[in-house]
Design a protein around this motif. Sequence first.
Motif, PDB file in Angstrom:
ATOM      1  N   LEU A  36      19.917 -69.775 -58.364  1.00 56.55           N
ATOM      2  CA  LEU A  36      19.656 -68.718 -59.340  1.00 56.55           C
ATOM      3  C   LEU A  36      18.193 -68.747 -59.790  1.00 56.55           C
ATOM      4  O   LEU A  36      17.536 -67.706 -59.906  1.00 56.55           O
ATOM      5  N   ALA A  37      17.676 -69.964 -60.007  1.00 55.52           N
ATOM      6  CA  ALA A  37      16.296 -70.135 -60.462  1.00 55.52           C
ATOM      7  C   ALA A  37      15.309 -69.605 -59.418  1.00 55.52           C
ATOM      8  O   ALA A  37      14.291 -69.001 -59.755  1.00 55.52           O
ATOM      9  N   VAL A  38      15.645 -69.822 -58.148  1.00 59.54           N
ATOM     10  CA  VAL A  38      14.786 -69.327 -57.066  1.00 59.54           C
ATOM     11  C   VAL A  38      14.757 -67.804 -57.086  1.00 59.54           C
ATOM     12  O   VAL A  38      13.700 -67.165 -56.985  1.00 59.54           O
ATOM     13  N   ARG A  39      15.960 -67.211 -57.272  1.00 58.09           N
ATOM     14  CA  ARG A  39      16.040 -65.740 -57.292  1.00 58.09           C
ATOM     15  C   ARG A  39      15.288 -65.168 -58.497  1.00 58.09           C
ATOM     16  O   ARG A  39      14.650 -64.135 -58.453  1.00 58.09           O
ATOM     17  N   ALA A  40      15.389 -65.899 -59.648  1.00 51.53           N
ATOM     18  CA  ALA A  40      14.790 -65.380 -60.893  1.00 51.53           C
ATOM     19  C   ALA A  40      13.273 -65.481 -60.892  1.00 51.53           C
ATOM     20  O   ALA A  40      12.596 -64.779 -61.654  1.00 51.53           O
ATOM     21  N   GLY A  41      12.747 -66.381 -60.071  1.00 50.59           N
ATOM     22  CA  GLY A  41      11.293 -66.468 -59.944  1.00 50.59           C
ATOM     23  C   GLY A  41      10.610 -67.108 -61.129  1.00 50.59           C
ATOM     24  O   GLY A  41      11.142 -68.041 -61.738  1.00 50.59           O
ATOM     25  N   SER A  42       9.452 -66.560 -61.534  1.00 53.04           N
ATOM     26  CA  SER A  42       8.572 -67.229 -62.494  1.00 53.04           C
ATOM     27  C   SER A  42       9.183 -67.388 -63.889  1.00 53.04           C
ATOM     28  O   SER A  42       8.818 -68.280 -64.639  1.00 53.04           O
ATOM     29  N   LYS A  43      10.140 -66.502 -64.236  1.00 58.54           N
ATOM     30  CA  LYS A  43      10.699 -66.579 -65.588  1.00 58.54           C
ATOM     31  C   LYS A  43      11.562 -67.835 -65.792  1.00 58.54           C
ATOM     32  O   LYS A  43      11.946 -68.143 -66.916  1.00 58.54           O
ATOM     33  N   THR A  44      11.951 -68.463 -64.694  1.00 54.83           N
ATOM     34  CA  THR A  44      12.869 -69.612 -64.828  1.00 54.83           C
ATOM     35  C   THR A  44      12.277 -70.896 -64.223  1.00 54.83           C
ATOM     36  O   THR A  44      13.009 -71.747 -63.742  1.00 54.83           O
ATOM     37  N   VAL A  45      10.988 -71.007 -64.293  1.00 58.83           N
ATOM     38  CA  VAL A  45      10.329 -72.212 -63.747  1.00 58.83           C
ATOM     39  C   VAL A  45      10.851 -73.465 -64.450  1.00 58.83           C
ATOM     40  O   VAL A  45      11.157 -74.480 -63.832  1.00 58.83           O
ATOM     41  N   GLY A  46      10.972 -73.373 -65.773  1.00 57.62           N
ATOM     42  CA  GLY A  46      11.458 -74.508 -66.563  1.00 57.62           C
ATOM     43  C   GLY A  46      12.873 -74.895 -66.157  1.00 57.62           C
ATOM     44  O   GLY A  46      13.208 -76.070 -66.010  1.00 57.62           O
ATOM     45  N   PHE A  47      13.686 -73.865 -65.944  1.00 57.15           N
ATOM     46  CA  PHE A  47      15.087 -74.122 -65.579  1.00 57.15           C
ATOM     47  C   PHE A  47      15.171 -74.770 -64.198  1.00 57.15           C
ATOM     48  O   PHE A  47      15.979 -75.674 -63.972  1.00 57.15           O
ATOM     49  N   LYS A  48      14.325 -74.286 -63.319  1.00 51.19           N
ATOM     50  CA  LYS A  48      14.326 -74.814 -61.958  1.00 51.19           C
ATOM     51  C   LYS A  48      14.043 -76.332 -61.960  1.00 51.19           C
ATOM     52  O   LYS A  48      14.658 -77.103 -61.223  1.00 51.19           O
ATOM     53  N   ALA A  49      13.093 -76.716 -62.837  1.00 50.15           N
ATOM     54  CA  ALA A  49      12.766 -78.151 -62.934  1.00 50.15           C
ATOM     55  C   ALA A  49      13.979 -78.944 -63.417  1.00 50.15           C
ATOM     56  O   ALA A  49      14.252 -80.055 -62.945  1.00 50.15           O
TER      57      ALA A  49
END
Lengths: 198, 244
Positions: A36-49
């Motif tokens: 999901l974080a990959v799809r959401a892109g820059s807005k979810t950088v924190g979540f991706k981490a």
Amino acid sequence: MATPIFVTAASIAAELHQAMLEAKGLALTAKNARALAVRAGSKTVGFKAITHFIDELASDIIRQSQYINEVSEGLSQQAVSLWRASMAAEKFDWIAQQHEHNLASLQSAMQQSRQQKEQLSQTLSRGLRELEQQLEEGDKHIRTANLIATSSKVEAASAGDFRNQLEVIAHNITDTADKIRAHLSRARNLLSQRQSFA
Amino acid sequence: MLATTLYEDGDHRWIMFGRDPHKTEGIIDTNQYLVQSGNQAILLDPGGIELFAPMLSAVLKFVRADQITHLFASHQDPDIISSLGLWDQALPNARLYSPWLWEGFIRHFGMEKIEYCAIPDEGMSISLGRIQLQFIPAHYLHSSGNFHVYDPKANILMSGDVGAALEDTDAPLWVDNMSTHIPKMKKFHQRWMPSNEAKIDWIRRVRQLDIDIMAPQHGRLFRPPFIGEFLNWFEDLPVGIAIR
């Protein structure tokens, strides 16, 4: 009637098996979150981490649950052996109270069963102490899971269109952590209620 | 537990244990046998786990623990050998003779130290002190792998479940009247013994043996003429009736 220690140890193993299954669910949650974080892109950088931490945490819990499960099953086996040795020692003592005919010929077996009982008692004590330590380690993982869940909620709040989906994931983390905590708590209760086996 | 000497000739003797007045209620009464010759002894069908302590206590009145060098289990039933896990603690150097067919099952009772000696289907003989004991095939009577024990010197046949009767623990030791004893045996044999063919084969072979005492695992023991009368009665008895 007090629960025999081999039943307690087997019950702890069963609780930890359930905790491990929950942790596998957590690993799946981590994978979904990452996608999901990959799809959401820059807005979810924190979540991706954070998803990396979730994944790592899930692996740790799975590994530890498997270990505690193995320790518990081993303890259960040892407790059965101890029960058998104790039963034989009890029967021998009963015979010694009845009469002294040829009792000397049973001395070696009596001594062996007492020694075996003693050795198994010590092994079991060590194993139970290790189990306590491992369950305390498990509690640390749960505290980490709660921190991750809180951070996930914070990150979800700034994820725009993906907010709802990320909040569901954050909720899943909290939910799974609660379930694992419940299993660990039941396992610790079982351990604290164990009867004396010596 | 009652102990009765059935035969004694020097250091060769047969002792029967059973009729335990302190036996737990609800478990079937069993006869256990000790055969001794010189410094060796064998326990035949040593019994269930509930009986272990009174049985060992009774046996020690006759022999030392280290003299019990052999155990025999005619088949796998719990009243025969569920005490094995405790005998394993008491007699770590003993050998257990039992049907090969049941090895993997009997080991479930717990056996780490005792050596399992598998009896082949055709039976075998062993030396015990100065005597020989024969393991006589009794397959399907009632278990699918089953043996009886014959002592050709004492002329005693331990006949397992064949000749067994379900009676009170205070019943007399010897059969003294076949017509009153038959009702106590009939249903047991008809239900527990599955094969008429196996029964006839066993009777044919046992009639060739010289038997002074036939000693079953439950109930009273037989002496002539009741041994012959039993064989005649058993020969005519249809067994394996549950499916009819």
